[in-house]
Design a protein around this motif. Structure first.
Motif, PDB file in Angstrom:
ATOM      1  N   UNK A   1       0.840  -1.201   0.000  1.00  0.00           N
ATOM      2  CA  UNK A   1       0.000   0.000   0.000  1.00  0.00           C
ATOM      3  C   UNK A   1       0.882   1.261   0.000  1.00  0.00           C
ATOM      4  N   UNK A   2       0.460   2.319  -0.772  1.00  0.00           N
ATOM      5  CA  UNK A   2      -0.768   2.387  -1.531  1.00  0.00           C
ATOM      6  C   UNK A   2      -0.501   2.260  -3.025  1.00  0.00           C
ATOM      7  N   UNK A   3       0.621   1.647  -3.386  1.00  0.00           N
ATOM      8  CA  UNK A   3       0.792   1.326  -4.793  1.00  0.00           C
ATOM      9  C   UNK A   3      -0.280   0.326  -5.209  1.00  0.00           C
ATOM     10  N   UNK A   4      -0.679  -0.495  -4.250  1.00  0.00           N
ATOM     11  CA  UNK A   4      -1.846  -1.356  -4.425  1.00  0.00           C
ATOM     12  C   UNK A   4      -2.680  -1.164  -3.160  1.00  0.00           C
ATOM     13  N   UNK A   5      -3.885  -0.645  -3.298  1.00  0.00           N
ATOM     14  CA  UNK A   5      -4.710  -0.357  -2.126  1.00  0.00           C
ATOM     15  C   UNK A   5      -5.328  -1.629  -1.584  1.00  0.00           C
TER      16      UNK A   5
ATOM     17  N   UNK B   1      -1.177  -5.404 -12.863  1.00  0.00           N
ATOM     18  CA  UNK B   1      -1.676  -4.405 -11.910  1.00  0.00           C
ATOM     19  C   UNK B   1      -2.628  -3.437 -12.596  1.00  0.00           C
ATOM     20  N   UNK B   2      -2.280  -3.028 -13.794  1.00  0.00           N
ATOM     21  CA  UNK B   2      -3.173  -2.109 -14.528  1.00  0.00           C
ATOM     22  C   UNK B   2      -4.525  -2.760 -14.803  1.00  0.00           C
ATOM     23  N   UNK B   3      -4.510  -4.017 -15.164  1.00  0.00           N
ATOM     24  CA  UNK B   3      -5.767  -4.714 -15.408  1.00  0.00           C
ATOM     25  C   UNK B   3      -6.609  -4.772 -14.138  1.00  0.00           C
ATOM     26  N   UNK B   4      -5.967  -5.079 -13.034  1.00  0.00           N
ATOM     27  CA  UNK B   4      -6.689  -5.194 -11.764  1.00  0.00           C
ATOM     28  C   UNK B   4      -7.244  -3.849 -11.312  1.00  0.00           C
ATOM     29  N   UNK B   5      -6.473  -2.780 -11.538  1.00  0.00           N
ATOM     30  CA  UNK B   5      -6.921  -1.451 -11.124  1.00  0.00           C
ATOM     31  C   UNK B   5      -7.886  -0.831 -12.123  1.00  0.00           C
ATOM     32  N   UNK B   6      -8.067  -1.530 -13.255  1.00  0.00           N
ATOM     33  CA  UNK B   6      -8.916  -1.029 -14.345  1.00  0.00           C
ATOM     34  C   UNK B   6      -8.365   0.284 -14.904  1.00  0.00           C
ATOM     35  N   UNK B   7      -7.060   0.407 -14.862  1.00  0.00           N
ATOM     36  CA  UNK B   7      -6.391   1.538 -15.493  1.00  0.00           C
ATOM     37  C   UNK B   7      -6.269   1.261 -16.994  1.00  0.00           C
ATOM     38  N   UNK B   8      -6.059   2.295 -17.796  1.00  0.00           N
ATOM     39  CA  UNK B   8      -5.930   2.065 -19.238  1.00  0.00           C
ATOM     40  C   UNK B   8      -4.792   1.104 -19.563  1.00  0.00           C
ATOM     41  N   UNK B   9      -5.088   0.083 -20.375  1.00  0.00           N
ATOM     42  CA  UNK B   9      -4.076  -0.854 -20.856  1.00  0.00           C
ATOM     43  C   UNK B   9      -4.535  -1.370 -22.218  1.00  0.00           C
ATOM     44  N   UNK B  10      -4.215  -0.670 -23.280  1.00  0.00           N
ATOM     45  CA  UNK B  10      -4.649  -1.106 -24.603  1.00  0.00           C
ATOM     46  C   UNK B  10      -3.808  -2.267 -25.107  1.00  0.00           C
ATOM     47  N   UNK B  11      -4.295  -2.928 -26.145  1.00  0.00           N
ATOM     48  CA  UNK B  11      -3.473  -3.919 -26.825  1.00  0.00           C
ATOM     49  C   UNK B  11      -2.270  -3.211 -27.450  1.00  0.00           C
ATOM     50  N   UNK B  12      -1.145  -3.937 -27.510  1.00  0.00           N
ATOM     51  CA  UNK B  12       0.024  -3.325 -28.121  1.00  0.00           C
ATOM     52  C   UNK B  12       1.300  -3.901 -27.568  1.00  0.00           C
ATOM     53  N   UNK B  13       2.387  -3.225 -27.838  1.00  0.00           N
ATOM     54  CA  UNK B  13       3.718  -3.708 -27.468  1.00  0.00           C
ATOM     55  C   UNK B  13       4.526  -2.552 -26.903  1.00  0.00           C
ATOM     56  N   UNK B  14       5.346  -2.870 -25.920  1.00  0.00           N
ATOM     57  CA  UNK B  14       6.265  -1.894 -25.351  1.00  0.00           C
ATOM     58  C   UNK B  14       7.618  -2.556 -25.168  1.00  0.00           C
ATOM     59  N   UNK B  15       8.672  -1.758 -25.237  1.00  0.00           N
ATOM     60  CA  UNK B  15      10.028  -2.260 -25.023  1.00  0.00           C
ATOM     61  C   UNK B  15      10.626  -1.561 -23.808  1.00  0.00           C
ATOM     62  N   UNK B  16      11.066  -2.353 -22.866  1.00  0.00           N
ATOM     63  CA  UNK B  16      11.715  -1.822 -21.669  1.00  0.00           C
ATOM     64  C   UNK B  16      13.167  -2.309 -21.662  1.00  0.00           C
TER      65      UNK B  16
END
Length: 698
Positions: free
Chosen positions: A93-97, A315-330
């Motif tokens: 908490x509170x990164x995840x409530x 985490x984004x899915x669980x928080x219902x934050x925006x997460x579109x289909x796609x690709x990212x490089x880290x």
């Protein structure tokens, strides 16, 4: 464990001493000299009682359990399931409530391929991002896996899904883990997907990759996949895009229904991963597979990064934050090319304050000094919402429509107070030059005309002008010492017009301080109000003629480091959503409680003309306090100029009720009932160390 069963438990045995069968089993285990017994329950209970907010009594009093881990030959004593989860995930908490953790506990995640997938499943378990993990892998652990799978030589020959499940059980024995020690194919895929909320695909088989995506799309299950080269993360949101092509449509030219020969597989992999963007070492290695390399390389650090990126997406899915289909490089290796020296990056020029106003005033003509004094008037956030014009013998200050307007400036009442204060400054400056004047004050303007008559200025007039140019907002804390009767009289006698009340009763000051602490929290959490304040703060290196210098906030050096954080709207939005931020008002409450007195200036009515005249009175008090060596700062609620609920709703519809409660409590603390409050000033001993605020040129 049946070879094709996926309903196998995670091999940890949980025993409830309150259950007679479990109690008997526990007694047998404890009597076995080959079994080690570990009991740290009291330490766990201490951690439970230290949690904030305090857990419910039902959680505090929950019955403990014993966990048997046969591969460890160990029985360990742990808190009950709810208490265990509360303590283990408290640092989330509170990164995840707490609410988000509860949502995660109701989520089932499937992971296929437990080499890279081991790091993924482990990270998901660490963060408590699932209530059930379903792990699938046909293979057993080999020595060659130990460069990236955090297992040991004792695990060689054990199914990879079992290895991961055991490690997870040692972190959280209550986390349900289901194991499929088999390939995901036509005979197992439907059972594997049944009830899943998210699929994480990390398998080597191209056929399995295709099959999983097709069946997941049919069931509208999102798929996440991390490729342990360059930090590539793919998100396929089949839950919201049921017609989305597999692999983002990158393999439309490949017959994914057929059996692909090795050359076609390599070509498909190069297409999927975008050969142009493979890391250089991976690109060179692909060309050596089957020659000098048995297969493509993978590093433990890259695999660990994959666990982190998949967990972040989940985490984004669980928080219902925006997460579109796609690709990212880290790609962390590439990011290291962008290393910067933080000292050089954050180096800022020394703050440049305005030269001494009093010294500048001595060099000006009579009309110039009067205009200069008008510009020294206080205004909300030092935004100076005025236009000043001067002629040969007159100076006029008018409110500039729209300039410096704030949500708290209800019906222009705050601006009217500013205009009145400017009128007082002009009159004082003119008297110090021995000029008689006529002054006209209205809600939107003040005008002063200088006569041709000249007299020798009195010492009091000269001192008053000096106080005008020395006047500043003293935001530092005081010592709380009471004002003497003479000091109180000086403040009350500073003007014969308007109503001035000097509050010295310690109980009333403390009550007002508590209310203003609540108001300070609201100021930070109301988006529009906070945005105005944040925009007005001038950080080190920002030289502007308006706004408030961060050094002038009266904060200790250590606390100044938090100013950039406090000015961030995204941070405040989280606190508002969590109904948190109770500590935001503590500094304000403490500073107000340190006051020697609160001075309340009321207006005769609610018109802007009434507030302009009251502003003239308030500035007279401020000048008198400065001349007496006292520090002054405006200290009042954001909605002080709101007359009714409609006014408060104009500030913030969502917070209008709380703004009204603050207003009522503040008035009750000061004993001013429904009087129109023009300005409330906090008076402390000493004028503080903050510089005089900069002003726009006349």
């Amino acid at each position: 464990m049946a070879p094709n069963s996926m309903r196998t438990s995670a091999v940890a045995e949980i025993l409830d001493p309150a259950n007679p069968t479990d109690a008997e089993r526990l007694a047998t285990l404890r009597a076995d000299p080959a079994i080690e017994v570990v009991d740290t329950l009291e330490r766990q209970r201490e951690a439970l009682h230290a949690c904030l907010p305090r857990p419910d009594d039902a959680v505090l009093e929950e019955t403990s359990r014993w966990v048997h881990m046969p591969w460890r030959r160990t029985v360990v004593h742990v808190l009950g399931p709810r208490a265990f989860r509360r303590v283990r995930l408290d640092r989330n908490r509170n990164k995840i409530t707490l609410d988000e953790q509860q949502r995660a506990a109701e989520t089932t995640v499937g992971v296929v391929g437990l080499s890279v997938g081991h790091a993924v499943a482990h990270t998901i378990a660490l963060e408590g991002l699932a209530g059930t993990l379903r792990l699938a892998d046909l293979d057993e652990l080999d020595l060659g896996n130990l460069n990236r799978v955090p297992a040991t030589v004792l695990d060689i020959g054990v199914n990879k899904a079992v290895v991961a499940a055991r490690r997870i059980a040692e972190i959280d024995p209550y986390l349900r883990v289901e194991i499929l020690p088999a390939a995901v194919d036509e005979s197992t895929v439907e059972e594997f997907l049944d009830g899943l909320d998210v699929v994480v695909e990390e398998c080597d088989s191209f056929a399995a990759k295709v099959l999983l995506r097709r069946r997941a799309r049919d069931r509208r299950i999102p798929v996440l996949c991390e490729t342990s080269d360059g930090g590539v993360l793919d998100v396929e949101r089949f839950d919201v895009e049921p017609d989305r092509p597999l692999f983002h449509g990158l393999l439309d030219d490949v017959d994914t229904d057929g059996v692909l020969d090795p050359a076609t597989l390599i070509a498909a992999a190069a297409t999927l991963l975008d050969a142009r963007r493979l890391t250089s070492r991976m690109g060179a290695s692909v060309l050596e597979v089957g020659r000098t390399l048995s297969t493509w390389p993978q590093l433990g650090g890259d695999v660990a990064l994959g666990g982190a990126t998949v967990a972040t997406a989940l985490r984004r899915l669980l928080r219902r934050d925006p997460l579109p289909s796609g690709r990212i490089r880290a790609d962390l290796d590439a990011r290291l090319d962008d290393l910067v020296d933080p000292l050089t990056e954050t180096e800022r020029p020394t703050v440049s304050y305005e030269p001494d106003p009093a010294a500048r005033a001595q060099e000006m003509s009579d009309v110039e000094v009067v205009a200069f004094a008008a510009a020294r008037a206080p205004s909300p956030y030092n935004l100076q919402p005025w236009t000043i014009r001067r002629s040969e013998d007159t100076v006029e200050i008018t409110r500039t429509p729209g300039a410096g307007s704030t949500l708290g400036d209800v019906a222009g009442r705050a601006s009217a107070v500013t205009i009145g204060a400017a009128a007082r400054n002009m009159a004082v400056a003119a008297r110090a030059r021995g000029r008689s004047t006529s002054v006209a004050i209205a809600g939107d303007s003040a005008r002063i005309a200088l006569s041709d008559d000249r007299t020798e200025p009195t010492p009091g007039a000269i001192d008053g002008a000096a106080a005008v140019f020395a006047r500043r907002s003293t935001r530092e804390a005081g010592d709380g010492s009471p004002l003497s009767p003479a000091e109180v009289d000086a403040l009350q006698a500073s003007t014969t017009a308007g109503t001035v009340r000097v509050v010295t009763d310690r109980d009333r000051i403390d009550r007002a301080a508590a209310v203003l602490g609540v108001d300070a929290r609201v100021r930070h959490l109301v988006p529009g109000v906070h945005g105005e304040w944040a925009a007005a703060i001038r950080h080190p290196g920002e030289v502007a003629p308006t706004g408030i210098d961060a050094h002038a906030l009266g904060l200790p050096t250590a606390a100044r480091a938090l100013v950039p954080l406090l000015t961030r709207g995204d941070v405040m939005a989280h606190l508002a959503a969590w109904d948190a931020g109770q500590g935001l008002g503590a500094p304000t409450a403490a500073v107000v409680a340190s006051a020697s007195a609160l001075v309340v200036v009321t207006a005769a009515g609610w018109s802007v003309d009434d507030f302009a005249r009251a502003g003239d009175v308030a500035e007279a008090v401020w000048i008198a306090a400065t001349a007496a060596g006292l520090g002054v700062c405006v200290t009042q609620p954001i909605a002080v100029y709101a007359r009714d609920d409609a006014d408060r709703e104009a500030i913030s519809p969502d917070w209008a009720q709380q703004l009204g409660a603050v207003d009522r409590d503040f008035r009750d603390a000061l004993g001013v009932a429904d009087d129109p409050l023009a300005l409330v000033l906090r008076v402390v001993r000493g004028t503080g160390s903050a510089p005089v605020s900069r002003r726009r040129a006349v």
